[in-house]
Design a protein around this motif. Structure first.
Motif, mmCIF file in Angstrom:
data_model
loop_
_atom_site.group_PDB
_atom_site.id
_atom_site.type_symbol
_atom_site.label_atom_id
_atom_site.label_comp_id
_atom_site.label_asym_id
_atom_site.label_seq_id
_atom_site.Cartn_x
_atom_site.Cartn_y
_atom_site.Cartn_z
ATOM 1 N N SER A 136 0.826 -1.212 0.000
ATOM 2 C CA SER A 136 0.000 0.000 0.000
ATOM 3 C C SER A 136 0.860 1.263 0.000
ATOM 4 O O SER A 136 0.393 2.331 -0.380
ATOM 5 N N ASP A 140 1.294 4.388 -5.749
ATOM 6 C CA ASP A 140 1.533 5.441 -6.735
ATOM 7 C C ASP A 140 2.278 4.916 -7.957
ATOM 8 O O ASP A 140 2.222 5.512 -9.030
ATOM 9 N N LYS A 146 -4.684 1.668 -9.265
ATOM 10 C CA LYS A 146 -5.327 2.816 -8.642
ATOM 11 C C LYS A 146 -6.617 3.201 -9.360
ATOM 12 O O LYS A 146 -7.636 3.503 -8.736
ATOM 13 N N SER A 147 -6.568 3.171 -10.686
ATOM 14 C CA SER A 147 -7.775 3.552 -11.421
ATOM 15 C C SER A 147 -8.880 2.518 -11.232
ATOM 16 O O SER A 147 -10.057 2.860 -11.167
ATOM 17 N N LYS A 148 -8.500 1.232 -11.091
ATOM 18 C CA LYS A 148 -9.516 0.200 -10.836
ATOM 19 C C LYS A 148 -10.162 0.430 -9.463
ATOM 20 O O LYS A 148 -11.377 0.304 -9.300
ATOM 21 N N ILE A 149 -9.337 0.765 -8.482
ATOM 22 C CA ILE A 149 -9.864 0.990 -7.134
ATOM 23 C C ILE A 149 -10.888 2.121 -7.171
ATOM 24 O O ILE A 149 -11.960 2.035 -6.565
ATOM 25 N N GLU A 150 -10.559 3.149 -7.959
ATOM 26 C CA GLU A 150 -11.455 4.297 -8.047
ATOM 27 C C GLU A 150 -12.736 3.955 -8.810
ATOM 28 O O GLU A 150 -13.836 4.137 -8.306
ATOM 29 N N GLN A 151 -12.551 3.398 -10.018
ATOM 30 C CA GLN A 151 -13.698 3.092 -10.881
ATOM 31 C C GLN A 151 -14.652 2.102 -10.220
ATOM 32 O O GLN A 151 -15.859 2.256 -10.292
ATOM 33 N N TRP A 152 -14.097 1.072 -9.640
ATOM 34 C CA TRP A 152 -14.930 -0.005 -9.106
ATOM 35 C C TRP A 152 -15.218 0.176 -7.612
ATOM 36 O O TRP A 152 -15.799 -0.695 -6.997
ATOM 37 N N LYS A 153 -14.779 1.302 -7.055
ATOM 38 C CA LYS A 153 -15.038 1.615 -5.634
ATOM 39 C C LYS A 153 -14.622 0.447 -4.727
ATOM 40 O O LYS A 153 -15.429 -0.118 -3.982
ATOM 41 N N GLN A 155 -12.377 0.493 -2.322
ATOM 42 C CA GLN A 155 -11.751 0.862 -1.057
ATOM 43 C C GLN A 155 -12.246 0.039 0.146
ATOM 44 O O GLN A 155 -11.434 -0.426 0.945
ATOM 45 N N GLU A 176 -14.779 -6.709 -10.854
ATOM 46 C CA GLU A 176 -15.606 -5.516 -10.983
ATOM 47 C C GLU A 176 -16.898 -5.696 -10.181
ATOM 48 O O GLU A 176 -17.353 -4.781 -9.506
#
Lengths: 538, 307
Positions: A136, A140, A146-153, A155, A176
């Motif tokens: 973790s 960066d 990172k984009s997958k974490i954002e797109q697919w929520k 967290q 997904e």
């Protein structure tokens, strides 16, 4: 000779420990990556293919699958090198004992840089030793993830991986959407013959089994495989608890906002009573929980049972061919039944993933390694490559984006009889590289039948994940002492209750025994850890 | 899998008795025979079943129709396995490892045991103690692994043939056997001009064929069946012995299966492929037993010493 060996051994063991201890990573502050960027791309971002600026080599702990034994001449290896300038050096471990070897090489400080095929929470045991990289800290370097974490929520899921230091050490496989493969399969011709409709709830499952029993009084309509762990896992979701493969000692109680002991909960009791009823009425074979898969399949194949647990592959590989001798016999999965907890799925979108050895951080190729892992396991291009292979060689894509496997290549019912196999001869669709991913990609290799099944469960409500409760090192040590005996005792008692060997009236005595084995203290420990996490992270 | 039980060499010939058996003895014989036949049936059945499966049609196995006789007899599975280079490569590895390891073990065990059998040897108790110590204590998995790695033996044949080359149990059996040899024979040999090595090679070893045959069998079977050290110390599939190959095939199934994970990756090897592999793997060991048996001669030294 033996004395010399032993003396040498002691010396080496001690020095080995010393090496392991010095491997501890320093915490806090951004990590200095200067001098670790050899081979790395400077303009690497989401949507870019990773290509190392100079040839690099990464070692990989590889789980060798008996169905498709590793071959050096797989197109997979060549194409990885062609695309990324990276040569993978696999340490081949038989899948049968993969976990043991992983513990050994990590414990001995001899782990390859990439440690594949690690399921969530399996990394816990290695965290304290400092031999595993807290990944973790380095997200960066991984724009695709990172984009997958954002797109697919993702967290909330990732939070469940966090350790007491707030970091996580596993790069999980990510889906997904939640999906489920296992459910019950029924002899659909028999359902039609008896005028029964496909059951949608567990109560309806019981009704259907009763009707089959009435028509065939001398059979057990349901004789299960997987030692009953699959039906327990599937049904437990609908009953609002966990059991079988999914069993977890603690479950989250939304009302009290506290963890409670799973095996002593009302939901668990309800599940046990339901299955006990099936066995008592002669609807479920008592051997379901002990027999091997083969006898269960053979009962199903010879008309001695009419229902059995199944995933998509079991239908095409086990049941359909086995039923060939019964004219008109058909078999299909039923949609995952709903239950007292509603029409729900309670699975996670996390999948087995990777650990990175802490030694990687000392390598001059560290940044390149993280970028490579990010591309191969988390980019759309990497995922498609690992699953389908090389466009124009192993598959083609038409204008609508639909992928078609080369007619000379077979996989899982596609192009049966073709001379080459996507896994055995090319290395694609292998368990180490291809998993998780977007729903579109996941479904791209499904049969029509499986697509329909997936549609049938897509409307289900997904149960929220239990909140994180990371243990400190001492707590984990204590928890481990409780966990296994508790789990064993719970599973053993579950079986006794279900099979009728133990009366339901002794349920209270059973929960008292659980407490005597530390269930109460265990849950307390868990709630304490959860409170601490809440205070730290808000 | 074949395992050898302890087979101590017989010291003397049992002579047939002419005396009529008592009633009790006859009852004992009948009961004994029945019990032993029961044991034979229980131990033989799984094996015969596997052999039957190896010649059967997969459909028949799925339906659970194969017991002692093959159903839907065919040799297709044997042809599939025979054409699998990975299997034969593993097989060859096993042969090489077994022969080398047995050779090394025999040389070390024999010489060590012979030395220990000499009562006049100084520090003999210490040498025995050193060996016996390892029966009760060992370094543990990770230290052993680190040791073998640091010695540079990983991914070489030495990693499987050198560690544990001396089995202490076998060593003590051999030591006891050498101790039981008449001292007079060796004394006579040295008077006739043989040195220590000559005595060992030309007198003691020829007289010890029975125990040597037993030890070769023990070591060979153990080495043939062993998979763990190969699994620990080999990182490449082309080095694996056939036991690792077989184990992965048989116990790979459904261990990692969990709801919601990649179910498509579940390991399932069809039953007839498994059974053919098992049959081919145990065949050499079964074949070796009858040939070794003829060395279990007794009475070689009858009358060698007059007292």
């Amino acid at each position: 000779m033996r004395t010399k060996w032993k003396r040498l051994l002691v010396v080496l063991a001690v020095s080995g420990l010393a090496v392991a201890c010095t491997g501890e990573s320093e915490s806090g502050g951004p990590v200095d990556l200067s001098g670790k960027r050899v081979g790395a791309m400077t303009d690497y971002s989401a949507g870019t293919r990773f290509t190392a600026t100079e040839p690099v080599e990464f070692s990989l702990l590889y789980s060798d699958h008996p169905n498709y034994a590793i071959k050096d001449d797989w197109l997979l290896w060549k194409e990885i090198t062609a695309r990324t300038n990276v040569t993978l050096k696999p340490t081949v471990v038989p899948m049968s004992d993969y976990e043991q070897k992983r513990s050994l090489v990590v414990g001995a400080g001899d782990a390859p840089l990439i440690i594949a095929k690690t399921y969530p929470n399996q990394e816990d045991a290695y965290v304290a030793s400092g031999t595993i990289l807290p990944v973790s800290d380095h997200l960066d370097l991984m724009p695709h993830l990172k984009s997958k974490i954002e797109q697919w929520k993702l967290q909330p899921e990732l939070n469940t991986l966090r350790q007491d230091d707030g970091k996580f050490y596993l790069l999980p496989g990510v889906h997904e959407e939640v999906w489920q493969d296992y459910t019950l399969a029924f002899r659909t011709d028999e359902l039609t013959r008896l005028g029964l409709t496909t059951p949608k709830t567990w109560d309806e499952v019981r009704t259907v089994l009763r009707a089959i029993k009435a028509a065939h009084p001398d059979t057990y309509p349901l004789s299960d495989r997987f030692e009953g762990k699959s039906i327990l896992a599937t049904a437990s979701q609908a009953f609002g608890t966990t059991a079988g493969w999914n069993y977890d000692n603690a479950q989250w109680d939304e009302e009290t906002q506290k963890f409670e002991y799973t095996g002593a909960s009302d939901e668990y009791r309800q599940l046990v009573e339901f299955l006990r009823g099936l066995v008592a009425e002669g609807l479920m074979d008592p051997e379901s929980f002990t027999q091997k898969d083969e006898p269960a399949i053979s009962k199903f194949a010879t008309g001695r049972s009419y229902a059995i647990s199944s995933n998509a592959q079991n239908i095409t590989r086990d049941y359909r061919p086995a039923l060939a001798n019964i004219p008109g016999a058909t078999v299909a999965k039923i949609p995952v039944p709903a239950g007292p907890a509603g029409d729900v799925l309670a699975t996670t979108r996390l999948e087995n993933g990777l650990m990175i050895s802490a030694k990687a951080l000392e390598s001059e190729n560290f940044v390149a390694l993280m970028q490579f892992v990010d591309w191969l396991w988390y980019s759309d291009e990497g995922a498609e490559f690992a699953k389908w292979g090389v466009e124009g060689t192993t598959y083609t894509k038409d204008s609508t984006g639909k992928r078609v496997l080369d007619p000379q290549i077979t996989f899982n019912g596609i192009n049966p009889g073709a001379p080459q196999h996507l896994q055995e001869d090319f290395g694609f669709q292998g368990g180490v590289f291809a998993y998780g991913g977007s729903t579109e990609l996941l479904r791209s290799m499904f049969t029509e039948e499986e697509l329909a099944f997936q549609e049938s469960i897509s409307g289900k409500e997904v149960v929220a994940l239990p909140p994180p409760h990371p243990f400190s090192d001492e707590e984990r040590e204590q928890a481990t002492l409780w966990e296994t005996p508790l789990k064993d005792f719970t599973q053993q008692s579950t079986l006794q209750f279900v099979l009728g060997d133990r009366e339901m009236s002794s349920w209270d005595a059973y929960t008292a025994e659980l407490d005597a084995k530390g269930a109460g203290q265990y849950v307390e420990l868990l709630n304490g850890a959860h409170q601490r996490y809440r205070q730290k992270n808000g | 899998m074949v395992t050898a039980g302890p087979l101590p060499p017989k010291p003397a010939v049992t002579r047939p008795t002419r005396v009529r058996d008592t009633r009790g003895r006859r009852i004992f014989r009948v009961v004994n025979t029945i019990v032993l036949l029961g044991v034979v049936a229980v131990t033989l059945y799984p094996f015969v079943n596997v052999v039957a499966q190896s010649f059967s049609d997969e459909q028949a196995i799925r339906e659970g129709r194969v017991n002692l006789v093959p159903r839907g007899f065919n040799l297709d599975t044997y042809e599939i396995i025979a054409a699998d280079p990975v299997f034969w490569n593993s097989y060859l590895n096993t042969v090489v490892y077994t022969v080398t390891a047995t050779l090394i073990s025999m040389v070390l065990t024999t010489t060590y045991a012979y030395v220990l059998s000499k009562r006049h040897l100084k520090g003999r108790n210490l040498l025995v103690g050193v060996a016996v110590f390892t029966m009760f204590f060992n370094g543990g998995l990770i230290p052993n692994y680190v040791l073998v790695s640091e010695l540079g033996m990983k991914n070489t044949i030495w990693a499987v043939v050198l560690p544990n080359a001396i089995s202490v149990f076998n060593l003590l059996v051999m030591k006891a056997f050498f101790e039981s040899l008449p001292k007079e024979l060796e004394e006579a040999a040295s008077i006739d001009g043989l040195n220590t090595y000559g005595v060992l090679l030309r007198i003691v070893l020829p007289l010890s064929r029975a125990v040597i045959a037993t030890m070769v069998l023990f070591y060979a079977v153990a080495n043939w069946n062993s998979w763990f050290s190969a699994f620990l110390y080999f990182d490449r599939a082309d080095l694996f012995p056939v036991t690792v190959y077989l184990r992965n095939m048989i116990s790979g199934a459904t261990t990692a299966a969990s709801v919601g994970s990649s179910a498509g990756d579940e390991a399932q090897v069809s039953s007839n492929i498994k059974s053919v592999t098992m049959v081919l793997t145990v065949l050499p060991i079964i074949g070796v037993y009858p040939f070794v048996q003829r060395y279990f001669l007794s009475g070689v030294m009858l009358g060698a010493v007059k007292q």
